[in-house]
Design a protein around this motif. Structure first.
Motif, PDB file in Angstrom:
ATOM      1  N   ASN A 226       6.688  -9.035   9.385  1.00 48.68           N
ATOM      2  CA  ASN A 226       7.338  -9.981   8.483  1.00 48.68           C
ATOM      3  C   ASN A 226       8.853  -9.809   8.517  1.00 48.68           C
ATOM      4  OD1 ASN A 226       5.409 -11.743   6.955  1.00 48.68           O
ATOM      5  ND2 ASN A 226       4.448  -9.791   6.487  1.00 48.68           N
ATOM      6  N   GLY A 227       9.295  -8.556   8.662  1.00 48.17           N
ATOM      7  CA  GLY A 227      10.724  -8.306   8.767  1.00 48.17           C
ATOM      8  C   GLY A 227      11.324  -8.896  10.025  1.00 48.17           C
ATOM      9  N   ALA A 228      10.482  -9.075  11.050  1.00 45.98           N
ATOM     10  CA  ALA A 228      10.944  -9.672  12.309  1.00 45.98           C
ATOM     11  C   ALA A 228      10.785 -11.191  12.324  1.00 45.98           C
ATOM     12  CB  ALA A 228      10.183  -9.062  13.481  1.00 45.98           C
ATOM     13  N   GLY A 229      10.329 -11.774  11.202  1.00 48.03           N
ATOM     14  CA  GLY A 229      10.256 -13.224  11.085  1.00 48.03           C
ATOM     15  C   GLY A 229       8.921 -13.852  11.420  1.00 48.03           C
ATOM     16  N   VAL A 230       7.870 -13.046  11.564  1.00 39.50           N
ATOM     17  CA  VAL A 230       6.529 -13.574  11.842  1.00 39.50           C
ATOM     18  C   VAL A 230       5.679 -13.451  10.575  1.00 39.50           C
ATOM     19  CG1 VAL A 230       4.459 -13.366  13.271  1.00 39.50           C
ATOM     20  CG2 VAL A 230       6.708 -12.887  14.253  1.00 39.50           C
ATOM     21  N   LYS A 231       5.161 -14.573  10.071  1.00 38.84           N
ATOM     22  CA  LYS A 231       4.320 -14.532   8.876  1.00 38.84           C
ATOM     23  C   LYS A 231       3.035 -13.765   9.195  1.00 38.84           C
ATOM     24  CE  LYS A 231       4.520 -19.013   8.600  1.00 38.84           C
ATOM     25  NZ  LYS A 231       4.258 -20.416   8.221  1.00 38.84           N
ATOM     26  N   THR A 232       2.846 -12.636   8.533  1.00 40.94           N
ATOM     27  CA  THR A 232       1.795 -11.714   8.939  1.00 40.94           C
ATOM     28  C   THR A 232       1.007 -11.200   7.747  1.00 40.94           C
ATOM     29  OG1 THR A 232       3.149 -10.994  10.819  1.00 40.94           O
ATOM     30  CG2 THR A 232       1.330  -9.545  10.177  1.00 40.94           C
ATOM     31  N   SER A 233      -0.302 -11.086   7.938  1.00 44.45           N
ATOM     32  CA  SER A 233      -1.178 -10.431   6.961  1.00 44.45           C
ATOM     33  C   SER A 233      -2.164  -9.568   7.730  1.00 44.45           C
ATOM     34  CB  SER A 233      -1.918 -11.457   6.098  1.00 44.45           C
ATOM     35  OG  SER A 233      -2.709 -12.309   6.911  1.00 44.45           O
ATOM     36  N   ALA A 234      -2.872  -8.718   7.012  1.00 47.75           N
ATOM     37  CA  ALA A 234      -3.824  -7.818   7.661  1.00 47.75           C
ATOM     38  C   ALA A 234      -5.101  -7.720   6.852  1.00 47.75           C
ATOM     39  CB  ALA A 234      -3.213  -6.434   7.853  1.00 47.75           C
ATOM     40  N   LEU A 235      -6.225  -7.787   7.537  1.00 50.08           N
ATOM     41  CA  LEU A 235      -7.518  -7.500   6.935  1.00 50.08           C
ATOM     42  C   LEU A 235      -7.939  -6.108   7.390  1.00 50.08           C
ATOM     43  CD1 LEU A 235      -9.436 -10.860   7.513  1.00 50.08           C
ATOM     44  CD2 LEU A 235      -8.592  -9.989   5.341  1.00 50.08           C
ATOM     45  N   ILE A 236      -8.453  -5.311   6.471  1.00 48.51           N
ATOM     46  CA  ILE A 236      -9.009  -4.006   6.811  1.00 48.51           C
ATOM     47  C   ILE A 236     -10.518  -4.178   6.924  1.00 48.51           C
ATOM     48  CG2 ILE A 236      -9.325  -1.617   6.060  1.00 48.51           C
ATOM     49  CD1 ILE A 236      -6.645  -1.850   4.621  1.00 48.51           C
ATOM     50  N   ILE A 420     -31.590   8.485  11.192  1.00 48.40           N
ATOM     51  CA  ILE A 420     -32.648   7.718  10.537  1.00 48.40           C
ATOM     52  C   ILE A 420     -32.996   8.409   9.225  1.00 48.40           C
ATOM     53  CG2 ILE A 420     -35.017   6.873  10.736  1.00 48.40           C
ATOM     54  CD1 ILE A 420     -34.609   6.727  13.749  1.00 48.40           C
ATOM     55  N   THR A 421     -32.930   7.648   8.130  1.00 50.37           N
ATOM     56  CA  THR A 421     -33.116   8.221   6.792  1.00 50.37           C
ATOM     57  C   THR A 421     -34.392   7.680   6.146  1.00 50.37           C
ATOM     58  OG1 THR A 421     -31.765   6.454   5.809  1.00 50.37           O
ATOM     59  CG2 THR A 421     -30.637   8.467   6.490  1.00 50.37           C
ATOM     60  N   GLU A 422     -34.853   8.407   5.153  1.00 54.11           N
ATOM     61  CA  GLU A 422     -36.062   7.984   4.435  1.00 54.11           C
ATOM     62  C   GLU A 422     -35.765   6.879   3.440  1.00 54.11           C
ATOM     63  OE1 GLU A 422     -38.002  11.285   2.638  1.00 54.11           O
ATOM     64  OE2 GLU A 422     -38.447  12.288   4.541  1.00 54.11           O
ATOM     65  N   GLU A 423     -34.541   6.861   2.914  1.00 56.72           N
ATOM     66  CA  GLU A 423     -34.160   5.852   1.938  1.00 56.72           C
ATOM     67  C   GLU A 423     -33.198   4.843   2.557  1.00 56.72           C
ATOM     68  OE1 GLU A 423     -32.582   7.643  -1.544  1.00 56.72           O
ATOM     69  OE2 GLU A 423     -34.446   8.706  -2.038  1.00 56.72           O
ATOM     70  N   ARG A 424     -33.276   3.628   2.058  1.00 65.23           N
ATOM     71  CA  ARG A 424     -32.380   2.575   2.560  1.00 65.23           C
ATOM     72  C   ARG A 424     -30.934   2.922   2.227  1.00 65.23           C
ATOM     73  NH1 ARG A 424     -33.528  -3.846   1.745  1.00 65.23           N
ATOM     74  NH2 ARG A 424     -31.894  -4.614   3.154  1.00 65.23           N
ATOM     75  N   PRO A 425     -30.029   2.847   3.196  1.00 63.49           N
ATOM     76  CA  PRO A 425     -28.633   3.238   2.939  1.00 63.49           C
ATOM     77  C   PRO A 425     -27.866   2.167   2.179  1.00 63.49           C
ATOM     78  CG  PRO A 425     -28.826   2.418   5.164  1.00 63.49           C
ATOM     79  CD  PRO A 425     -30.227   2.428   4.602  1.00 63.49           C
ATOM     80  N   GLU A 426     -26.806   2.610   1.505  1.00 64.12           N
ATOM     81  CA  GLU A 426     -25.845   1.683   0.911  1.00 64.12           C
ATOM     82  C   GLU A 426     -24.748   1.457   1.944  1.00 64.12           C
ATOM     83  OE1 GLU A 426     -24.307   2.727  -2.870  1.00 64.12           O
ATOM     84  OE2 GLU A 426     -26.280   3.053  -3.781  1.00 64.12           O
ATOM     85  N   LEU A 427     -24.583   0.210   2.347  1.00 63.20           N
ATOM     86  CA  LEU A 427     -23.682  -0.100   3.449  1.00 63.20           C
ATOM     87  C   LEU A 427     -22.292  -0.484   2.955  1.00 63.20           C
ATOM     88  CD1 LEU A 427     -26.085  -2.149   5.727  1.00 63.20           C
ATOM     89  CD2 LEU A 427     -25.565   0.292   5.822  1.00 63.20           C
ATOM     90  N   THR A 428     -21.292  -0.129   3.724  1.00 59.12           N
ATOM     91  CA  THR A 428     -19.905  -0.493   3.433  1.00 59.12           C
ATOM     92  C   THR A 428     -19.687  -1.966   3.746  1.00 59.12           C
ATOM     93  OG1 THR A 428     -19.238   1.730   4.089  1.00 59.12           O
ATOM     94  CG2 THR A 428     -17.503   0.079   3.927  1.00 59.12           C
ATOM     95  N   PRO A 429     -19.013  -2.718   2.868  1.00 62.38           N
ATOM     96  CA  PRO A 429     -18.713  -4.132   3.198  1.00 62.38           C
ATOM     97  C   PRO A 429     -17.920  -4.216   4.493  1.00 62.38           C
ATOM     98  CG  PRO A 429     -18.227  -3.664   0.895  1.00 62.38           C
ATOM     99  CD  PRO A 429     -18.514  -2.343   1.549  1.00 62.38           C
ATOM    100  N   VAL A 430     -18.202  -5.224   5.299  1.00 62.64           N
ATOM    101  CA  VAL A 430     -17.531  -5.322   6.593  1.00 62.64           C
ATOM    102  C   VAL A 430     -16.054  -5.657   6.441  1.00 62.64           C
ATOM    103  CG1 VAL A 430     -18.105  -7.751   6.950  1.00 62.64           C
ATOM    104  CG2 VAL A 430     -17.720  -6.255   8.938  1.00 62.64           C
ATOM    105  N   ILE A 431     -15.686  -6.370   5.360  1.00 62.71           N
ATOM    106  CA  ILE A 431     -14.280  -6.642   5.083  1.00 62.71           C
ATOM    107  C   ILE A 431     -13.907  -5.836   3.842  1.00 62.71           C
ATOM    108  CG2 ILE A 431     -12.551  -8.374   4.456  1.00 62.71           C
ATOM    109  CD1 ILE A 431     -14.203 -10.386   6.039  1.00 62.71           C
ATOM    110  N   ALA A 432     -13.007  -4.852   4.046  1.00 63.38           N
ATOM    111  CA  ALA A 432     -12.721  -3.883   3.001  1.00 63.38           C
ATOM    112  C   ALA A 432     -11.458  -4.207   2.202  1.00 63.38           C
ATOM    113  CB  ALA A 432     -12.596  -2.486   3.619  1.00 63.38           C
ATOM    114  N   GLY A 433     -10.588  -5.060   2.725  1.00 60.78           N
ATOM    115  CA  GLY A 433      -9.368  -5.348   1.996  1.00 60.78           C
ATOM    116  C   GLY A 433      -8.453  -6.298   2.746  1.00 60.78           C
ATOM    117  N   LEU A 434      -7.444  -6.799   2.030  1.00 59.96           N
ATOM    118  CA  LEU A 434      -6.455  -7.729   2.590  1.00 59.96           C
ATOM    119  C   LEU A 434      -5.075  -7.294   2.152  1.00 59.96           C
ATOM    120  CD1 LEU A 434      -5.518 -10.453   3.887  1.00 59.96           C
ATOM    121  CD2 LEU A 434      -5.980 -11.525   1.683  1.00 59.96           C
ATOM    122  N   LEU A 435      -4.163  -7.232   3.092  1.00 61.27           N
ATOM    123  CA  LEU A 435      -2.759  -6.919   2.789  1.00 61.27           C
ATOM    124  C   LEU A 435      -1.874  -8.057   3.292  1.00 61.27           C
ATOM    125  CD1 LEU A 435      -2.494  -3.145   3.738  1.00 61.27           C
ATOM    126  CD2 LEU A 435      -2.538  -4.106   1.457  1.00 61.27           C
TER     127      LEU A 435
END
Length: 435
Positions: A226-236, A420-435
């Motif tokens: 952005n400091g170089a003049g390009v409109k920029t955002s980021a997804l984590i 491989i687990t005995e219990e169903r795992p809790e999964l991390t969201p694929v999109i974690a954030g936006l900057l």
């Protein structure tokens, strides 16, 4: 300018001024530095870091080490996306034609595999005839007429980054925030972008395994751009498992073609592709909201327009015109394919995504040295996502290998990368954030 003095000062933790950085990068681009000097500089930066002013100076010096592209005769917004690298991450291959089908011009400058991560260019080279380094006139014409072009760095576009990039790959200096920032943004600034969206990966398959570090990198990229003049955002985005159900080169190209014709709907991959399409369209002013932008992207897919754009791009860059209709005619298959059986019944609870990327390299699908030749045929396909219930002996993936011995090693390695687990795992969201 004495290169070893600059290396010494950075090694000792001194802040380099912009003149010294520019002189060092000019020497790198001109071929006046040895690989040892480049590697030593990269390692010094890895250990000592850089201030924001140093990163800006490094980015601009690398961007100015070659030509800067101009798009004055194109009446579409000029936009692009870049990923910090992951496993099974072929988002760019689908995103560029989707964005182009929605009204953007996408001059995408991509890279080869880096460390354990796959490279967009290596995947595209699975296509017979595809030119990853066209001359400037052809690149411009493809962007103007097809709407997008995915190519590699030419000798005149940020040439300093091209040489530094190759040395970082084999000197364990890939995961340096200053070097990542300068590498990504120098190419993007040289490409003449107006808008940029960044995919910063976090997880065990990313260069940034820690969420905090990923946010620091994302902030660095966004602020410098952005400091170089390009409109920029980021997804984590999450990289604790392969993003697509394939990891390799030709296998990921098949995945791309399947996606473009509607055979990869309702997947983590689709979620990420559509999110980036929406962000690009909103940032560029083509859509007023994320919801409107996502509808546009979905329509580009369902109508077949995105697939048409991709086919035109491939054809104009020397590839076959009927790749989408006849992938088996052009994408080579490995001679050996073996399933990977689940060790026991249960849930796919976790995996070592980095290990999967390394296993692709072990099969011959990546590089240990810059000059290594890649076997585009090898890799993994039909990877089941985490959270899937499996029975003992049921395939969790398919190995594609050059011979039986390599296939057996890869089967054992991939099985070891999953828990491989005995219990169903809790999964991390694929999109974690936006900057």
């Amino acid at each position: 300018m004495i290169p070893q003095e600059i290396i010494r000062r950075k090694r000792d933790g001194d802040e380099l001024d912009a003149t010294d950085i520019r002189s060092f990068i000019a020497a790198l681009a001109a071929g006046r530095l040895s690989e040892g000097q480049i590697g030593a500089f990269a390692m010094a930066v890895w250990f000592k870091g850089m201030s924001r002013a140093e990163i800006v100076a490094l980015t601009l010096a690398m961007a100015d080490s070659g030509d800067r592209l101009q798009w004055a005769d194109i009446d579409r917004p000029i936009a692009d996306k870049h990923s910090t690298g992951g496993v099974g991450d072929n988002v760019s291959l689908m995103l560029a034609p989707i964005a182009a089908a929605c009204g953007l011009a996408v001059p995408m400058i991509s890279g080869r595999g880096l460390g354990h991560t796959g490279g967009t260019l290596d995947k595209l080279e699975s296509i017979p005839g595809y030119m990853i380094t066209p001359d400037a006139d052809l690149f411009h014409r493809v962007v103007k007429e097809a709407g997008c072009a995915i190519i590699g760095q030419t000798g005149t576009l940020a040439p300093a980054d091209g040489r530094l990039y190759a040395v970082r790959d084999v000197t364990a200096t890939v995961d340096s925030i200053p070097l990542i920032t300068a590498s990504i943004l120098s190419k993007k600034l040289a490409a003449g972008l107006e808008t940029l969206v960044l995919d910063v990966k976090v997880g065990n398959g990313a260069f940034m395994a820690d969420r905090g570090q990923a946010e620091i990198l994302a902030q660095s990229l966004v602020e410098v751009a952005n400091g170089a003049g390009v409109k920029t955002s980021a997804l984590i985005t999450d990289m604790n498992q392969p993003l697509a159900d394939s990891a390799g080169n030709a296998v990921e190209m098949r995945n791309c073609l399947d996606f473009l014709v509607g055979r990869k709907a309702d997947t983590r991959l689709e979620t990420v592709v559509l999110a980036f399409a929406a962000e690009m369209l909103v940032k560029s002013g083509v859509a007023a909201s994320s919801d409107e932008a996502e509808r546009m992207a979905r329509q580009a897919l369902s109508s077949g327009k995105a697939a048409e754009v991709f086919a035109r791009m491939v054809s104009m860059l020397g590839g076959p015109a009927d790749l989408i209709e006849n992938p088996d005619r052009y994408l080579a298959r490995a001679p050996v394919a073996k399933p990977v059986p689940a060790a026991r019944s249960g849930w796919l609870g976790a995996c070592d995504a980095r290990g999967i990327g390394v296993s692709v390299i072990d099969l011959g699908g990546g590089r240990r040295h810059p000059a290594d030749r890649i076997d585009h045929r090898v890799g993994f396909s039909e990877l089941l996502p985490l959270g899937t219930r499996v029975n003992a002996g049921e395939p969790i993936a398919l190995v594609h290998a050059a011979d039986d011995a390599a296939a057996e090693r890869a089967v054992a390695a991939l099985a070891a990368h999953y828990r491989i687990t005995e219990e169903r795992p809790e999964l991390t969201p694929v999109i974690a954030g936006l900057l």
